[in-house]
Design a protein around this motif. Structure first.
Motif, mmCIF file in Angstrom:
data_model
loop_
_atom_site.group_PDB
_atom_site.id
_atom_site.type_symbol
_atom_site.label_atom_id
_atom_site.label_comp_id
_atom_site.label_asym_id
_atom_site.label_seq_id
_atom_site.Cartn_x
_atom_site.Cartn_y
_atom_site.Cartn_z
ATOM 1 N N CYS A 39 0.840 -1.184 0.000
ATOM 2 C CA CYS A 39 0.000 0.000 0.000
ATOM 3 C C CYS A 39 0.885 1.248 0.000
ATOM 4 O O CYS A 39 1.685 1.448 0.917
ATOM 5 C CB CYS A 39 -0.911 -0.013 1.223
ATOM 6 S SG CYS A 39 -1.762 1.543 1.430
ATOM 7 N N SER A 56 0.115 3.689 2.973
ATOM 8 C CA SER A 56 0.616 3.234 4.269
ATOM 9 C C SER A 56 2.125 3.456 4.359
ATOM 10 O O SER A 56 2.640 3.819 5.420
ATOM 11 C CB SER A 56 0.291 1.757 4.467
ATOM 12 O OG SER A 56 -1.093 1.564 4.610
ATOM 13 N N THR A 106 1.949 -2.421 4.456
ATOM 14 C CA THR A 106 0.670 -3.117 4.374
ATOM 15 C C THR A 106 0.502 -3.659 2.965
ATOM 16 O O THR A 106 0.709 -2.921 2.002
ATOM 17 C CB THR A 106 -0.490 -2.140 4.675
ATOM 18 O OG1 THR A 106 -0.132 -1.338 5.795
ATOM 19 C CG2 THR A 106 -1.779 -2.870 4.975
ATOM 20 N N CYS A 157 -4.224 -0.380 0.350
ATOM 21 C CA CYS A 157 -4.942 -1.395 1.119
ATOM 22 C C CYS A 157 -6.384 -0.924 1.299
ATOM 23 O O CYS A 157 -6.697 0.246 1.069
ATOM 24 C CB CYS A 157 -4.255 -1.651 2.459
ATOM 25 S SG CYS A 157 -4.334 -0.283 3.607
ATOM 26 N N CYS A 216 -6.968 2.197 3.655
ATOM 27 C CA CYS A 216 -6.600 3.484 3.050
ATOM 28 C C CYS A 216 -7.594 3.842 1.952
ATOM 29 O O CYS A 216 -7.942 5.004 1.777
ATOM 30 C CB CYS A 216 -5.199 3.427 2.457
ATOM 31 S SG CYS A 216 -3.906 3.431 3.695
HETATM 32 ZN ZN ZN Z 1 -2.869 1.454 3.406
#
Ligand code: ZN
Length: 95
Positions: A30, A33, A40, A68, A71
């Motif tokens: 991600c 992140s 992630t 992800c 998010c």
């Molecule tokens: Zn994320």
């Protein structure tokens, strides 16, 4: 952009291979992140410029980002916002 077109797009082989390329480019992590120093695994490819707003950029790698699901929900607060608010209210009342 209507719902049928949207579904057709997400089902298309072009989108599926484009999505894979984006995930590979982003190391299946991600990208939002990472900015918060968290690693992630990404499970969604997010359109920075929304698909509905600019369908011409739907397959533009520069407009795509691996994220992800948590998010992604932040990126699209319009999704399920009403439900969440209601749920939070009833929870608060129970406490
Ligand atoms: Zn994320």
């Amino acid at each position: 952009m209507n719902k049928t077109n949207r579904k057709k797009f997400y089902d298309s082989q072009t989108w599926k291979s484009c999505r894979k390329l984006v995930l590979k480019r982003d190391n299946y992590l991600c990208q939002l992140s990472i900015k918060q120093n968290k690693l992630t695994p990404a499970d969604i490819v997010h359109h920075i410029e929304h698909f509905e707003d600019n369908p011409s950029r739907a397959l533009d790698m520069d407009n795509l980002l691996s994220v992800c699901s948590s998010c992604h929900n932040k990126e699209h607060p319009e999704k399920g916002r009403k439900k969440d608010k209601r749920r939070m209210k009833s929870r608060r009342m129970m406490i």
